[in-house]
Scaffold this motif. Sequence first.
Motif: not given
Length: 320
Positions: A84-85, A87-90, A302, A304
């Motif tokens: 999660d940290y 990438t922006n792939r959530d 940064k 989620s």
Amino acid sequence: MRYLWIVLLILTGCTAKNKPIRIAINAWPGYEQLFLAQEKGFFEEAGLSIQFIEFGSLGDVQRAFEWGQVNGMACTLIDVIIADYQTNRDPKIVLVTGYPKEATDVLFASDYIKNVEDLKGRHIAVEFRSLGMYLLLRALESHNMSINDVILFPADPTSFPSLFDKGYVDAAVCYPPHSIQLKDRHPELKPLYSSKEITGEIIDVLALESKLIKENPDIVEKILKVWDRAVKYEREHPDEAVSIMASRENLTLEEFLTIRQKINVLSLSEQERYFTTPSPLDATSQKTKNLLQDVHIINAAKCSDNFLHREAISKVLAEK
């Protein structure tokens, strides 16, 4: 670093409009129900097109997700947080497959090392950005030590036996089936610390990218039903199920059962509590983020605040 790529197709002849869901996975008895479901045709019967891509380690699984090579990953909560940290792939956790209830993930050391304190100044083989690193950090923390007290030797667990052969390392953090191979080659190694001492912190999960879930809202419910069916099948047909799973892991029945008995594999009803609000994973996630931030692997601010896809499981259980 050598990677083991074994592509397992659950459905064949997929069209461009029906691309398979690609899930990265590594050898671990706690994930074997996914392959059992494949062997018994449960995914196909649920109308799912799944492609499992097997890697040699959790670190490789995590990188495959980060690089966009797969849509999801069977991994640990730790890997989800790091991915999660990075990438922006959530990534969203859709399934809690289980957790070790005894010593499965282990910090092994050569026989001349008597305790964790003796690791000071020693070389330790570990997957740097994954489960192994977390276990090492917890071991050091519990003995008032820090990562600065040891010398890290980042490596893939498949290489650990040869590292001890050559005398490059004094200790290693390992998990089955790699730990079985390591102990077979180096029976003198002894455990110093294990997952048994932090039960509940190492959680095995299946995570999917948010985009996939949004574009295919029924996928999660189908996967949950297949998982529950596979867990039930193992419990009702233990001899057949264990034979299938042990063979795929290249373990004897005795080896597989020894490990399997140390892992609490969860049915849907048993894991429902993880998807409530608040969730037991909330505190575990925060503790993990803080520990990883302390060694500069992530910036917790940064990351989620919510790694869970909570909606599907209650709906599936309501239909049962």
